[in-house]
Design a protein around this motif. Structure first.
Motif, PDB file in Angstrom:
ATOM      1  N   ILE A  23     -52.553  26.589 -10.579  1.00 57.48           N
ATOM      2  CA  ILE A  23     -53.339  25.635  -9.788  1.00 57.48           C
ATOM      3  C   ILE A  23     -53.678  24.405 -10.618  1.00 57.48           C
ATOM      4  N   ASP A  24     -54.105  24.625 -11.855  1.00 59.36           N
ATOM      5  CA  ASP A  24     -54.438  23.501 -12.738  1.00 59.36           C
ATOM      6  C   ASP A  24     -53.217  22.623 -13.016  1.00 59.36           C
ATOM      7  N   TRP A  25     -52.059  23.255 -13.289  1.00 61.00           N
ATOM      8  CA  TRP A  25     -50.837  22.488 -13.560  1.00 61.00           C
ATOM      9  C   TRP A  25     -50.441  21.669 -12.347  1.00 61.00           C
ATOM     10  N   LEU A  26     -50.448  22.279 -11.167  1.00 58.62           N
ATOM     11  CA  LEU A  26     -50.074  21.563  -9.940  1.00 58.62           C
ATOM     12  C   LEU A  26     -51.006  20.386  -9.690  1.00 58.62           C
ATOM     13  N   ASP A  27     -52.307  20.618  -9.831  1.00 59.47           N
ATOM     14  CA  ASP A  27     -53.295  19.556  -9.621  1.00 59.47           C
ATOM     15  C   ASP A  27     -53.085  18.416 -10.613  1.00 59.47           C
ATOM     16  N   TYR A  28     -52.851  18.726 -11.862  1.00 63.42           N
ATOM     17  CA  TYR A  28     -52.637  17.730 -12.899  1.00 63.42           C
ATOM     18  C   TYR A  28     -51.351  16.939 -12.661  1.00 63.42           C
ATOM     19  N   ASN A  29     -50.361  17.560 -12.032  1.00 64.96           N
ATOM     20  CA  ASN A  29     -49.055  16.935 -11.820  1.00 64.96           C
ATOM     21  C   ASN A  29     -48.874  16.357 -10.420  1.00 64.96           C
ATOM     22  N   GLY A  30     -49.957  16.041  -9.748  1.00 69.44           N
ATOM     23  CA  GLY A  30     -49.883  15.266  -8.522  1.00 69.44           C
ATOM     24  C   GLY A  30     -49.845  16.030  -7.216  1.00 69.44           C
ATOM     25  N   PHE A  31     -49.868  17.344  -7.248  1.00 69.69           N
ATOM     26  CA  PHE A  31     -49.918  18.109  -6.009  1.00 69.69           C
ATOM     27  C   PHE A  31     -51.317  18.045  -5.419  1.00 69.69           C
ATOM     28  N   THR A  32     -51.400  18.080  -4.098  1.00 78.67           N
ATOM     29  CA  THR A  32     -52.676  18.260  -3.437  1.00 78.67           C
ATOM     30  C   THR A  32     -52.864  19.764  -3.302  1.00 78.67           C
ATOM     31  N   VAL A  33     -53.805  20.308  -4.055  1.00 75.08           N
ATOM     32  CA  VAL A  33     -54.037  21.743  -4.060  1.00 75.08           C
ATOM     33  C   VAL A  33     -55.164  22.055  -3.077  1.00 75.08           C
ATOM     34  N   VAL A  34     -54.857  22.904  -2.107  1.00 75.75           N
ATOM     35  CA  VAL A  34     -55.824  23.295  -1.085  1.00 75.75           C
ATOM     36  C   VAL A  34     -56.134  24.769  -1.293  1.00 75.75           C
ATOM     37  N   THR A  35     -57.404  25.057  -1.571  1.00 74.98           N
ATOM     38  CA  THR A  35     -57.800  26.441  -1.801  1.00 74.98           C
ATOM     39  C   THR A  35     -58.955  26.809  -0.877  1.00 74.98           C
ATOM     40  N   LYS A  36     -59.107  28.096  -0.688  1.00 74.15           N
ATOM     41  CA  LYS A  36     -60.295  28.622  -0.016  1.00 74.15           C
ATOM     42  C   LYS A  36     -60.514  30.023  -0.562  1.00 74.15           C
ATOM     43  N   PRO A  37     -61.756  30.493  -0.469  1.00 77.72           N
ATOM     44  CA  PRO A  37     -62.027  31.828  -0.992  1.00 77.72           C
ATOM     45  C   PRO A  37     -61.347  32.912  -0.148  1.00 77.72           C
ATOM     46  N   ALA A  38     -60.749  33.883  -0.822  1.00 76.11           N
ATOM     47  CA  ALA A  38     -60.218  35.057  -0.127  1.00 76.11           C
ATOM     48  C   ALA A  38     -61.415  35.876   0.345  1.00 76.11           C
ATOM     49  N   LYS A  39     -61.270  36.499   1.495  1.00 73.85           N
ATOM     50  CA  LYS A  39     -62.365  37.295   2.047  1.00 73.85           C
ATOM     51  C   LYS A  39     -61.980  38.764   2.066  1.00 73.85           C
ATOM     52  N   GLU A  40     -62.938  39.592   1.689  1.00 70.53           N
ATOM     53  CA  GLU A  40     -62.736  41.029   1.699  1.00 70.53           C
ATOM     54  C   GLU A  40     -63.509  41.616   2.873  1.00 70.53           C
ATOM     55  N   PHE A  41     -62.875  42.555   3.569  1.00 71.42           N
ATOM     56  CA  PHE A  41     -63.555  43.192   4.692  1.00 71.42           C
ATOM     57  C   PHE A  41     -63.098  44.633   4.841  1.00 71.42           C
ATOM     58  N   ASP A  42     -63.861  45.391   5.602  1.00 69.63           N
ATOM     59  CA  ASP A  42     -63.531  46.784   5.909  1.00 69.63           C
ATOM     60  C   ASP A  42     -62.788  46.782   7.234  1.00 69.63           C
ATOM     61  N   ASP A  43     -61.673  47.490   7.310  1.00 71.06           N
ATOM     62  CA  ASP A  43     -60.853  47.468   8.524  1.00 71.06           C
ATOM     63  C   ASP A  43     -61.391  48.352   9.645  1.00 71.06           C
ATOM     64  N   GLY A  44     -62.568  48.938   9.477  1.00 73.04           N
ATOM     65  CA  GLY A  44     -63.146  49.801  10.499  1.00 73.04           C
ATOM     66  C   GLY A  44     -62.823  51.264  10.278  1.00 73.04           C
ATOM     67  N   GLU A  45     -61.875  51.522   9.419  1.00 75.56           N
ATOM     68  CA  GLU A  45     -61.508  52.901   9.093  1.00 75.56           C
ATOM     69  C   GLU A  45     -61.778  53.192   7.624  1.00 75.56           C
ATOM     70  N   GLY A  46     -62.639  52.400   7.026  1.00 74.07           N
ATOM     71  CA  GLY A  46     -63.029  52.625   5.636  1.00 74.07           C
ATOM     72  C   GLY A  46     -62.095  52.064   4.597  1.00 74.07           C
ATOM     73  N   ARG A  47     -61.051  51.361   5.026  1.00 76.24           N
ATOM     74  CA  ARG A  47     -60.114  50.770   4.065  1.00 76.24           C
ATOM     75  C   ARG A  47     -60.513  49.325   3.788  1.00 76.24           C
ATOM     76  N   ARG A  48     -60.425  48.970   2.515  1.00 73.98           N
ATOM     77  CA  ARG A  48     -60.723  47.600   2.093  1.00 73.98           C
ATOM     78  C   ARG A  48     -59.500  46.731   2.343  1.00 73.98           C
ATOM     79  N   LYS A  49     -59.692  45.616   3.024  1.00 72.39           N
ATOM     80  CA  LYS A  49     -58.602  44.682   3.311  1.00 72.39           C
ATOM     81  C   LYS A  49     -58.989  43.309   2.780  1.00 72.39           C
ATOM     82  N   LEU A  50     -57.969  42.514   2.499  1.00 71.98           N
ATOM     83  CA  LEU A  50     -58.189  41.151   2.027  1.00 71.98           C
ATOM     84  C   LEU A  50     -57.605  40.172   3.039  1.00 71.98           C
ATOM     85  N   LYS A  51     -58.346  39.120   3.313  1.00 68.00           N
ATOM     86  CA  LYS A  51     -57.859  38.047   4.179  1.00 68.00           C
ATOM     87  C   LYS A  51     -57.632  36.838   3.289  1.00 68.00           C
TER      88      LYS A  51
END
Length: 141
Positions: A23-51
């Motif tokens: 991310i730092d290299w891309l940003d330094y070299n002219g890319f527009t870096v778009v980020t957002k926080p990954a979200k963690e949630f429970d799928d309703g069956e007790g399993r941890r999922k990532l969005k």
């Protein structure tokens, strides 16, 4: 090329992410870096999922620039982008999709490849954009 965007979700609770140097290299070299926080949630069956999807952000940006560009190059194989590609094509934009059919399993949805104006096999770009690892033999004891 007018502008290059890179989209990724990041894990906020991790002090140092393995993707941070990229991310730092891309940003330094002219890319527009778009980020957002990954979200963690429970799928309703007790399993941890990532969005971690950045589809909406990418789609909004592509539609916003569609009237200012002639060609959009999308490095993805996600079939969910078919509607986006169709929308920017209606605005006269040529869409090139770069992904892989040669990987096992293929990394591109067939419908995305068919919707694109041009498809480029990522493996075919290896000679032009790849790099070789600096292999230094270990020193003799």
């Amino acid at each position: 090329m007018v502008r290059a965007f890179y989209y990724t979700a990041i894990f906020v609770d991790q002090e140092s992410s393995s993707i941070r140097p990229l991310i730092d290299w891309l940003d330094y070299n002219g890319f527009t870096v778009v980020t957002k926080p990954a979200k963690e949630f429970d799928d309703g069956e007790g399993r941890r999922k990532l969005k971690r999807s950045m589809r909406v952000e990418l789609a909004v940006d592509a539609l916003e620039i569609a009237n200012q560009v002639d060609n959009i190059m999308l490095f993805s194989g996600d079939g969910d982008f078919c509607s986006l590609i169709e929308a920017v094509q209606r605005r006269g934009v040529h869409v090139t999709v770069i992904s892989s059919l040669r990987s096992k399993p293929p990394m591109i949805a067939d419908e995305l490849r068919r919707q694109a104006d041009t498809f480029i096999e990522l493996d075919d770009l290896k000679a032009a954009i790849g790099r070789t690892l600096n292999t230094v033999p270990p020193r003799a004891a």
